[in-house]
Design a protein around this motif. Sequence first.
Motif, PDB file in Angstrom:
ATOM      1  N   GLN A  56      -2.217  44.196  90.617  1.00  0.00           N
ATOM      2  CA  GLN A  56      -1.227  45.150  90.126  1.00  0.00           C
ATOM      3  C   GLN A  56      -0.800  44.812  88.700  1.00  0.00           C
ATOM      4  O   GLN A  56      -0.567  45.705  87.885  1.00  0.00           O
ATOM      5  N   ALA A  57      -0.712  43.513  88.400  1.00  0.00           N
ATOM      6  CA  ALA A  57      -0.341  43.082  87.048  1.00  0.00           C
ATOM      7  C   ALA A  57      -1.406  43.497  86.035  1.00  0.00           C
ATOM      8  O   ALA A  57      -1.096  44.031  84.967  1.00  0.00           O
ATOM      9  N   ARG A  58      -2.665  43.262  86.367  1.00  0.00           N
ATOM     10  CA  ARG A  58      -3.755  43.646  85.459  1.00  0.00           C
ATOM     11  C   ARG A  58      -3.807  45.162  85.270  1.00  0.00           C
ATOM     12  O   ARG A  58      -4.041  45.647  84.163  1.00  0.00           O
ATOM     13  N   ALA A  59      -3.585  45.894  86.361  1.00  0.00           N
ATOM     14  CA  ALA A  59      -3.630  47.360  86.281  1.00  0.00           C
ATOM     15  C   ALA A  59      -2.525  47.894  85.371  1.00  0.00           C
ATOM     16  O   ALA A  59      -2.762  48.806  84.566  1.00  0.00           O
ATOM     17  N   LEU A  60      -1.320  47.310  85.473  1.00  0.00           N
ATOM     18  CA  LEU A  60      -0.214  47.768  84.627  1.00  0.00           C
ATOM     19  C   LEU A  60      -0.471  47.403  83.167  1.00  0.00           C
ATOM     20  O   LEU A  60      -0.179  48.190  82.259  1.00  0.00           O
ATOM     21  N   ARG A  61      -1.036  46.219  82.926  1.00  0.00           N
ATOM     22  CA  ARG A  61      -1.383  45.831  81.554  1.00  0.00           C
ATOM     23  C   ARG A  61      -2.377  46.810  80.957  1.00  0.00           C
ATOM     24  O   ARG A  61      -2.218  47.275  79.815  1.00  0.00           O
ATOM     25  N   ASN A  62      -3.406  47.138  81.706  1.00  0.00           N
ATOM     26  CA  ASN A  62      -4.437  48.054  81.200  1.00  0.00           C
ATOM     27  C   ASN A  62      -3.881  49.455  80.981  1.00  0.00           C
ATOM     28  O   ASN A  62      -4.240  50.131  80.010  1.00  0.00           O
ATOM     29  N   LYS A  63      -2.993  49.879  81.869  1.00  0.00           N
ATOM     30  CA  LYS A  63      -2.352  51.189  81.717  1.00  0.00           C
ATOM     31  C   LYS A  63      -1.548  51.238  80.422  1.00  0.00           C
ATOM     32  O   LYS A  63      -1.629  52.206  79.654  1.00  0.00           O
ATOM     33  N   ALA A  64      -0.781  50.170  80.157  1.00  0.00           N
ATOM     34  CA  ALA A  64       0.039  50.125  78.946  1.00  0.00           C
ATOM     35  C   ALA A  64      -0.816  50.068  77.687  1.00  0.00           C
ATOM     36  O   ALA A  64      -0.511  50.727  76.689  1.00  0.00           O
ATOM     37  N   ALA A  65      -1.890  49.280  77.726  1.00  0.00           N
ATOM     38  CA  ALA A  65      -2.766  49.163  76.562  1.00  0.00           C
ATOM     39  C   ALA A  65      -3.423  50.498  76.232  1.00  0.00           C
ATOM     40  O   ALA A  65      -3.500  50.906  75.059  1.00  0.00           O
ATOM     41  N   THR A  66      -3.881  51.199  77.253  1.00  0.00           N
ATOM     42  CA  THR A  66      -4.514  52.505  77.051  1.00  0.00           C
ATOM     43  C   THR A  66      -3.518  53.511  76.493  1.00  0.00           C
ATOM     44  O   THR A  66      -3.823  54.263  75.559  1.00  0.00           O
ATOM     45  N   ALA A  67      -2.312  53.499  77.051  1.00  0.00           N
ATOM     46  CA  ALA A  67      -1.277  54.431  76.593  1.00  0.00           C
ATOM     47  C   ALA A  67      -0.882  54.135  75.151  1.00  0.00           C
ATOM     48  O   ALA A  67      -0.645  55.053  74.350  1.00  0.00           O
ATOM     49  N   TYR A 119      -1.204  38.190  82.007  1.00  0.00           N
ATOM     50  CA  TYR A 119      -2.457  38.757  81.535  1.00  0.00           C
ATOM     51  C   TYR A 119      -2.187  39.434  80.201  1.00  0.00           C
ATOM     52  O   TYR A 119      -1.325  40.318  80.103  1.00  0.00           O
ATOM     53  N   VAL A 120      -2.903  39.015  79.155  1.00  0.00           N
ATOM     54  CA  VAL A 120      -2.669  39.546  77.809  1.00  0.00           C
ATOM     55  C   VAL A 120      -3.930  40.241  77.303  1.00  0.00           C
ATOM     56  O   VAL A 120      -5.049  39.880  77.672  1.00  0.00           O
ATOM     57  N   ARG A 121      -3.718  41.216  76.446  1.00  0.00           N
ATOM     58  CA  ARG A 121      -4.850  42.005  75.936  1.00  0.00           C
ATOM     59  C   ARG A 121      -4.470  42.634  74.610  1.00  0.00           C
ATOM     60  O   ARG A 121      -3.340  43.084  74.414  1.00  0.00           O
ATOM     61  N   LYS A 122      -5.435  42.678  73.690  1.00  0.00           N
ATOM     62  CA  LYS A 122      -5.205  43.340  72.413  1.00  0.00           C
ATOM     63  C   LYS A 122      -5.333  44.855  72.563  1.00  0.00           C
ATOM     64  O   LYS A 122      -6.188  45.343  73.306  1.00  0.00           O
ATOM     65  N   ALA A 123      -4.492  45.568  71.824  1.00  0.00           N
ATOM     66  CA  ALA A 123      -4.572  47.030  71.732  1.00  0.00           C
ATOM     67  C   ALA A 123      -4.290  47.369  70.273  1.00  0.00           C
ATOM     68  O   ALA A 123      -3.129  47.499  69.878  1.00  0.00           O
ATOM     69  N   GLY A 124      -5.341  47.430  69.473  1.00  0.00           N
ATOM     70  CA  GLY A 124      -5.141  47.585  68.038  1.00  0.00           C
ATOM     71  C   GLY A 124      -4.564  46.297  67.481  1.00  0.00           C
ATOM     72  O   GLY A 124      -5.079  45.212  67.737  1.00  0.00           O
TER      73      GLY A 124
END
Length: 288
Positions: free
Chosen positions: A166-177, A272-277
């Motif tokens: 669920q944590a990864r899914a929310l991170r990916n949702k936020a990054a995409t948005a 879980y961290v991820r770059k978005a721009g």
Amino acid sequence: HINKNEGRVMKVVFQLTWLLLLCFSQVHAETTQDEDAKAANALLEKALVYYQSNGDKAFAAFSRQGEFVDHDRYVFVVDTKGMLLASGGPSSALIGRDVSEVLGPDLRQSFKDALKVPESQGIQQADYRWQNWNDGKVEHKHVFYQRVGERILAVGYYLPRATPEQARALRNKAATALLKDETGTLKAINSLQGGFLQDDLYVFVVDLDTQRYVAHGTNLRLVNTDFSKIKDPDGKPVGEPILKLMAEQDQGEYKYRWKNPVTDKIENKHAYVRKAGHFMVAVGYYSP
């Protein structure tokens, strides 16, 4: 002195130990939830047997502290019109009143669906939001229920901690948005809207160019502060090592100690961290 080979061995041992501890914590959380589910289901089965023998006279037993209350699990009964007929929890104050609005849209819909299901299909399940009478906070709850004539008997239990998935899914949702609508997404996160706050999961965003928070899902006081200076409650750096991680890769994981907004306790947080721009988007789950 430690030679290079010994150093490599120690590093491998450390990594294996860390992986084993992480797996243990995840298995423990899953086991606890499984035990809660079994206990809630068993309590409902017990209540159904008692109701079949005693009919509506069972409501008195359901509504007092006794065999139909198990920690924060308790039996409650509503009729098909939404009136609360019995409860062993804090909602007992509402017995005799229409609680259809109090139940919330998700649980109301579940009970409407229950009216369409033949009693022969047995116990059903649903998720909803309810106030935890132990800490007064509205939390995620899973319920087992079954219709018996014009009555719906139910028992639920709380799910205070989200899963790694669920944590990864929310991170990916936020990054995409964020990549689609930077201004709107940051505003939604900071205003606690747009589905970016889910139980103990929340999003925070750091501008990698300035190293400052630009959005935070629970603590707006951190917005515009220097993320590189952030430390855990024990004074151990958090922001600096995460930024170093982001300088070397586009996504990753980092574990530290932080306050869980649901339990209000300092717990282990696996982020879980991820770059978005030029932003870093992060979401973490907690374990005791």
